[in-house]
Design a protein around this motif. Structure first.
Motif, PDB file in Angstrom:
ATOM      1  N   LEU A 171       3.290   4.131   9.261  1.00 56.53           N
ATOM      2  CA  LEU A 171       3.003   3.597   7.664  1.00 56.53           C
ATOM      3  C   LEU A 171       3.315   2.521   6.789  1.00 56.53           C
ATOM      4  CD1 LEU A 171       0.568   4.770   6.132  1.00 56.53           C
ATOM      5  CD2 LEU A 171       2.069   6.361   5.382  1.00 56.53           C
ATOM      6  N   VAL A 172       4.994   3.235   6.499  1.00 57.39           N
ATOM      7  CA  VAL A 172       5.923   2.204   6.470  1.00 57.39           C
ATOM      8  C   VAL A 172       5.896   0.804   6.512  1.00 57.39           C
ATOM      9  CG1 VAL A 172       8.023   2.527   5.105  1.00 57.39           C
ATOM     10  CG2 VAL A 172       7.432   4.095   5.161  1.00 57.39           C
ATOM     11  N   VAL A 225       8.704   4.028  -0.472  1.00 58.83           N
ATOM     12  CA  VAL A 225       9.088   3.283   0.916  1.00 58.83           C
ATOM     13  C   VAL A 225      10.133   3.283   0.874  1.00 58.83           C
ATOM     14  CG1 VAL A 225       8.244   1.275   1.770  1.00 58.83           C
ATOM     15  CG2 VAL A 225       6.275   2.479   1.190  1.00 58.83           C
ATOM     16  N   LEU A 241       2.623  -0.658   5.382  1.00 55.99           N
ATOM     17  CA  LEU A 241       2.853  -0.973   4.092  1.00 55.99           C
ATOM     18  C   LEU A 241       3.284  -2.418   3.403  1.00 55.99           C
ATOM     19  CD1 LEU A 241       3.093   2.199   2.068  1.00 55.99           C
ATOM     20  CD2 LEU A 241       1.392   0.794   2.307  1.00 55.99           C
ATOM     21  N   LEU A 242       4.636  -2.726   4.103  1.00 56.72           N
ATOM     22  CA  LEU A 242       5.974  -3.539   4.281  1.00 56.72           C
ATOM     23  C   LEU A 242       5.449  -5.063   4.038  1.00 56.72           C
ATOM     24  CD1 LEU A 242       8.463  -2.867   5.304  1.00 56.72           C
ATOM     25  CD2 LEU A 242       8.283  -2.046   3.394  1.00 56.72           C
ATOM     26  N   ALA A 268       4.797   3.607  -5.214  1.00 57.19           N
ATOM     27  CA  ALA A 268       4.324   3.600  -3.912  1.00 57.19           C
ATOM     28  C   ALA A 268       6.229   2.228  -3.388  1.00 57.19           C
ATOM     29  CB  ALA A 268       3.257   2.861  -3.797  1.00 57.19           C
ATOM     30  N   VAL A 269       6.030   2.221  -4.250  1.00 58.74           N
ATOM     31  CA  VAL A 269       7.010   0.618  -3.381  1.00 58.74           C
ATOM     32  C   VAL A 269       7.896   1.276  -3.567  1.00 58.74           C
ATOM     33  CG1 VAL A 269       8.343  -1.426  -2.928  1.00 58.74           C
ATOM     34  CG2 VAL A 269       5.854  -1.288  -4.284  1.00 58.74           C
ATOM     35  N   ILE A 313       4.045   9.017   0.369  1.00 57.43           N
ATOM     36  CA  ILE A 313       3.135   7.952   0.261  1.00 57.43           C
ATOM     37  C   ILE A 313       1.303   7.177  -0.378  1.00 57.43           C
ATOM     38  CG2 ILE A 313       4.001   5.633   1.422  1.00 57.43           C
ATOM     39  CD1 ILE A 313       6.681   6.893   1.256  1.00 57.43           C
ATOM     40  N   TRP A 354       1.644  -5.455   1.833  1.00 54.10           N
ATOM     41  CA  TRP A 354       2.306  -5.827   0.153  1.00 54.10           C
ATOM     42  C   TRP A 354       2.688  -7.189   0.468  1.00 54.10           C
ATOM     43  CZ3 TRP A 354       5.253  -0.771  -0.112  1.00 54.10           C
ATOM     44  CH2 TRP A 354       4.554   0.191  -1.062  1.00 54.10           C
TER      45      TRP A 354
END
Lengths: 304, 292
Positions: A128-129, B263, A132-133, B259-260, B243, A136
């Motif tokens: 998930l991380v 993370v 997300l990276l 959130a950033v 998150i 974004w």
């Protein structure tokens, strides 16, 4: 089944709307919840959609019409993305991993450690991380999203608006995060390639490419089948990237369908989730069949 | 390798160029997000130019300095990310310890047993290893609601152990197979019971395998989203579902930077893990490949 009751106390009356439990109980008796529905959950519109498919096949305007209408059914939409992801990411990630393994193997010893360290980060990261990276960065206001917009000259280009971009980015993410696994396995395999064979092939006049093609690839072939099977299994359950990229408008997967049924806002659709799960498990078993056969044969050899 | 080491310059350049592109592709998202987590949202998601994320023009205007800890403060203090971090610690450590305890005993038994049911247990383990985690969760949820054990950490730990166990069994099984039977037989000839042989002779030899398997169990517990997001209530969430919930609730308030920051915070332990255990992770993956 709501009734309005008036509560009166010394300070005045308040009206309150509440659930009429008595009437609910009667209704439940007449039409109990949790009835056995047979295969209805499997065949309804949200799953195999037998009736809808029949209607589409009976009345359509040519092949492309059939495809686009079937693609609009939630289950087939999810299935098509899952399969495309599975069978595109797996070979691409393996090719990338093999290329990285060959390249890292030529580095001087001192640089190998740091190169391996950075290379396995995309694999070890929480899915998930990781998604997300990238999400974004591909955001219209993020570095890659903005660059893409200016490159294509289309100011409306974004992950949410363009299905093609969403699929491409999801597959890019898949290759990015799965490539390192192939890299690690192939890199270890490269260490076991016999030097003598490579050297004698070179002396016999084989070019570097021919050595790779005729010595190294055959040597790594058993590892490659293993990697391919593991990766197919793992990619078949693609789920987190769809949440991370918020791509559900353009791409869904079977696992995501189950998730979506379970987090439903007003009611959790356990029956629906369960039937999608069972269909998914059947898919996994089909993918797994070759491994099971091989394990069975190996075990029998060991026993004898 | 005397012939093979003399590569033409063009080929060398090609290899180095390819590697450079890959290293950038692998590392840049991390570096970019870590750097951006110290900026304000108007910089990290800049409408004008991504260059302002590097220079931090808006950050300077809003906070008076080119770097700000606002994102971290918002996530850790205001939104209680520390609670999620503690929950993650509890979950991952418990999952790892329980998985290893059951896995070493079970893997040893399966490796030393020649009977047919051992094979069927391993096959069942393989099938369960291949199943998407979410499909298993969908079956657990309704009973958990009815038993009233939904939403708490112990339930999640048990489910994660159950999901992890097939993998642990396979991996430890193949590690145990690589230890010769003579070792425990000679220990037993010398007067050890079967369990003493396991504990005092086999386990010391097995440490590398146990550590490697432990690492992967840790990663499974740490990285999981499907199970933890479905089975934990709001106040018991671990880091990853926390998150995800940031994305749902905070994005509207324009505080995606929380959130950033969250993370980045969740990535740091993984970095440290890879830094110290790179060799074990690599050897674990290859052990699975070569033997499994």
């Amino acid at each position: 089944m709501l009734i309005t009751v008036q509560n009166c106390d010394p300070f005045g009356c308040t009206t309150q709307t509440k659930v009429d439990t008595e009437a609910m109980a009667k209704l439940n008796e007449a039409q109990p919840l949790g009835q056995f529905v047979g295969l209805a959950n499997y065949l309804n519109r949200n799953h195999l959609a037998v009736e809808e498919i029949g209607a589409i096949l009976a009345d359509n305007k040519g092949f492309s019409d059939v495809v686009s209408r079937i693609f609009n059914l939630p289950f087939y939409r999810a299935l098509s993305f899952t399969l495309v992801y599975c069978f595109l990411v797996t070979p691409l990630a393996m090719a990338l991993g093999f290329a990285i393994a060959l390249a890292v193997n030529t580095l001087p010893r001192l640089l190998k450690g740091p190169a391996i360290f950075i290379s396995i980060l995309p694999m070890i990261i929480t899915p998930l991380v990781g998604s997300l990276l990238l999400a974004w960065m591909f955001n219209p206001a993020g570095i890659l999203g903005a660059t893409l917009q200016s490159l294509t000259g289309d100011p409306g280009l974004s992950l949410l608006a363009s299905p093609a971009l969403a699929w491409t980015v999801l597959i890019f993410y898949g290759v990015w995060t799965n490539g390192p696994f192939s890299f690690v396995v192939f890199y270890a395999g490269l260490q076991t390639v016999p030097h003598d064979t490579v050297e004698s092939a070179r002396i016999d006049g084989a070019s570097r490419w021919e050595v790779i093609r005729h010595v190294i690839i055959p040597h790594l072939a058993p590892l490659a089948t293993f990697v391919a099977l593991v990766q197919l299994m793992d990619n078949f359950r693609v789920f987190e990237p769809i949440v991370g990229f918020s791509a559900e408008a353009n791409a869904t997967s079977l696992s995501w369908l189950v998730f979506n049924d379970l987090v439903g806002q007003d009611a959790q659709l356990f029956g629906s989730a369960a039937s999608t799960s069972v269909i998914t498990i059947v898919g996994v078993l089909i993918l797994l069949a070759p491994v099971l056969r091989r394990t069975w044969r190996e075990f029998n050899q060991k026993a004898v | 390798m005397s012939v093979a080491t003399r590569r033409p310059a063009a080929l060398n350049a090609l290899i180095l160029g390819f590697l450079a592109i890959w290293i950038i592709a692998a590392a840049f998202p991390f570096a970019w997000t870590v750097w951006g987590s110290f900026k304000v949202e108007a910089d990290f998601f800049s409408r004008q130019s991504w260059w302002s994320a590097i220079e931090g023009t808006r950050t300077q205007a809003q906070t008076g300095s080119a770097f700000t800890l606002a994102g971290y403060a918002g996530a850790w203090v205001k939104n209680e990310f520390w609670k999620a971090a503690i929950n993650t610690l509890i979950v991952t450590v418990s999952v790892t310890l329980i998985s290893l305890t059951i896995g070493t005993l079970g893997g040893y038994a399966l490796a030393r047993s020649g009977s047919r049911y051992a094979f069927w247990i391993l096959i069942a383990a393989l099938i369960f290893r291949a199943m998407p985690h979410i499909t298993l969760v969908s079956g657990y949820m309704l009973p958990f609601f009815q038993l009233n054990i939904w939403g708490v950490l112990p339930t999640t730990i048990i489910v994660l152990v159950a999901i992890n166990q097939p993998f642990t069994l396979w991996m430890l099984h193949s590690f145990f197979l690589s230890i010769p039977k003579d070792l425990d037989e000679s220990a037993m000839v010398d007067g050890c019971t079967r369990f003493q042989a396991f504990r005092m002779v086999i386990i010391p030899v097995m440490w590398p395998g146990v550590i490697t398997t432990g690492l992967f169990s840790f990663l499974l517990g740490y990285n999981d989203f499907a199970v933890t997001s479905m089975l934990l209530s709001q106040e018991n969430q671990t880091m990853v579902p926390k998150i995800a919930s940031f994305l749902g609730s905070i994005q509207n308030e324009g505080n995606v930077m929380y959130a950033v920051a969250a993370v980045v915070s969740a990535t740091v332990p993984l970095f440290i893990l890879v830094l110290f255990f790179q060799r074990q992770i690599v050897s674990g993956l290859t052990a699975g490949a070569v033997k499994g």
